[in-house]
Motif scaffolding. Structure first.
Motif, PDB file in Angstrom:
ATOM      1  N   GLU A 231      -2.975   3.019 -12.160  1.00 10.32           N
ATOM      2  CA  GLU A 231      -2.109   2.928 -10.980  1.00 10.32           C
ATOM      3  C   GLU A 231      -0.657   3.295 -11.337  1.00 10.32           C
ATOM      4  N   GLU A 259      -7.490   7.014  -5.565  1.00  4.62           N
ATOM      5  CA  GLU A 259      -8.582   6.163  -6.069  1.00  4.62           C
ATOM      6  C   GLU A 259      -9.273   6.801  -7.260  1.00  4.62           C
ATOM      7  N   THR A 263      -9.331   5.231 -11.065  1.00  3.91           N
ATOM      8  CA  THR A 263     -10.598   4.854 -11.704  1.00  3.91           C
ATOM      9  C   THR A 263     -10.778   5.603 -13.020  1.00  3.91           C
TER      10      THR A 263
END
Ligand SMILES: C[S@@+](CC[C@H](N)C(=O)[O-])C[C@H]1O[C@@H](n2cnc3c(N)ncnc32)[C@H](O)[C@@H]1O
Length: 291
Positions: A231, A259, A263
């Motif tokens: 992030e 996302e 990940t």
């Protein structure tokens, strides 16, 4: 860039992107520009009393360490097309107590500066943004005193990988996403118009020699880019060149990309929750003016 209008539009967008990024640029806990800048300065080795020009200085990743090395008699002038970058760089110089620095908003492709007035021209991850960097190299040669040097960095560009980022990102940012960018920003266009001469060391050497430089040295070395988390990396990516991609993506595509990146990057972290460490190949180029 083919026409004056295309060049102006491109520069307006680059300026807006970096003005928007300036407040957080290189300050979101991801180590990349600072270690790269320090290494470039180490290779360029400015000496006491020298006059340094930093083209596209940003917040001073190369300008400030160079200014410290040339002090007290030497000076360092940082120029950048983004006024917010120049303002932040001024605050950073003040914070670090560096006083032999001057900062000016200026298009680094056409610097309006006196001939033969610098000993070293620097440009870390900035000449790659110039629409006609090869023509600018000859202007930099003119700005340098006899025996002056140039030193700059660029990504190690490889055809068919996402520009500016190491290959691990290529499958994560599918080329279809790039259709949202204006055509001039598609990787193949960017490559053809801006970056192809940087890819093969022979072309790069030829461009520098044609511009009036000699003793070209090209060194590819990795910078270990570290981020606290996936992030943190994605947040940081909004503060550098990738901001231009984020700005053009529709919301759903941007959310999905966010996302996917988080990940994949978190999967690189050690089990003990250590940082994400990404090896980024960087090209360091140095040369001396041929007079
Ligand atoms: C990726 S940042 C690098 C900044 C700094 N050299 C560093 O290493 O952190 C690229 C910088 O180039 C500047 N830039 C882009 N096009 C420019 C131009 N035509 N003239 C001057 N600066 C430019 C941007 O505003 C931005 O500050």
């Amino acid at each position: 860039m083919e026409t004056a209008t295309a060049t102006d539009t491109y520069k307006t967008k680059v300026t807006a992107a970096f003005n928007g990024a300036a407040a957080t640029y290189d300050r979101l806990g991801v180590e990349f520009f600072t270690p790269m800048g320090s290494r470039l300065v180490e290779l360029a080795a400015p000496g006491p009393g020298e006059r340094v020009l930093d083209i596209g200085c940003g917040l001073g990743a190369t300008l400030l360490p160079a200014a410290q090395l040339v002090a007290p008699a030497g000076t360092a002038l940082g120029i950048d097309i983004a006024d917010a970058m120049i303002e932040e760089a001024g605050r950073e110089a003040e914070r670090q107590g560096i006083t032999n620095v001057e900062l000016r908003v200026m298009d680094g492709e056409h610097p309006e500066l006196p001939a033969r007035s610098f000993d070293l021209a620097l440009g870390s991850y900035s000449v790659i943004f110039l629409p006609d960097a090869r023509a600018a190299l000859a202007r930099y040669a003119d700005l340098l005193a006899d025996g002056g040097r140039i030193a700059f960095t660029s990504p190690v560009f490889t055809r068919d990988t996402f520009p500016f980022l190491p290959p691990l990102f290529t499958p994560l940012i599918p080329f279809e996403l790039l259709q949202h960018l204006p055509e001039a920003w598609h990787p193949e266009q960017l490559h053809r118009q801006l970056h192809s001469w940087l890819e093969d060391p022979r072309d790069l050497t030829a461009a520098l020699e044609k511009a009036g430089f000699t003793d070209v040295e090209i060194t590819d070395e990795p910078v270990l880019m570290t981020a606290e988390s996936g992030e943190a990396w994605v947040d940081w990516s909004h503060t550098q060149g990738m901001r231009l991609l984020w700005q053009h993506l529709p919301q759903d595509e941007a959310a999905a990309l966010r996302e996917r990146l988080i990940t994949a990057l978190d999967a690189l972290r050690a089990a003990d929750g250590g940082p994400v460490v990404i090896e980024v190949p960087v090209r360091y180029v140095t040369a001396t003016v041929a007079r």
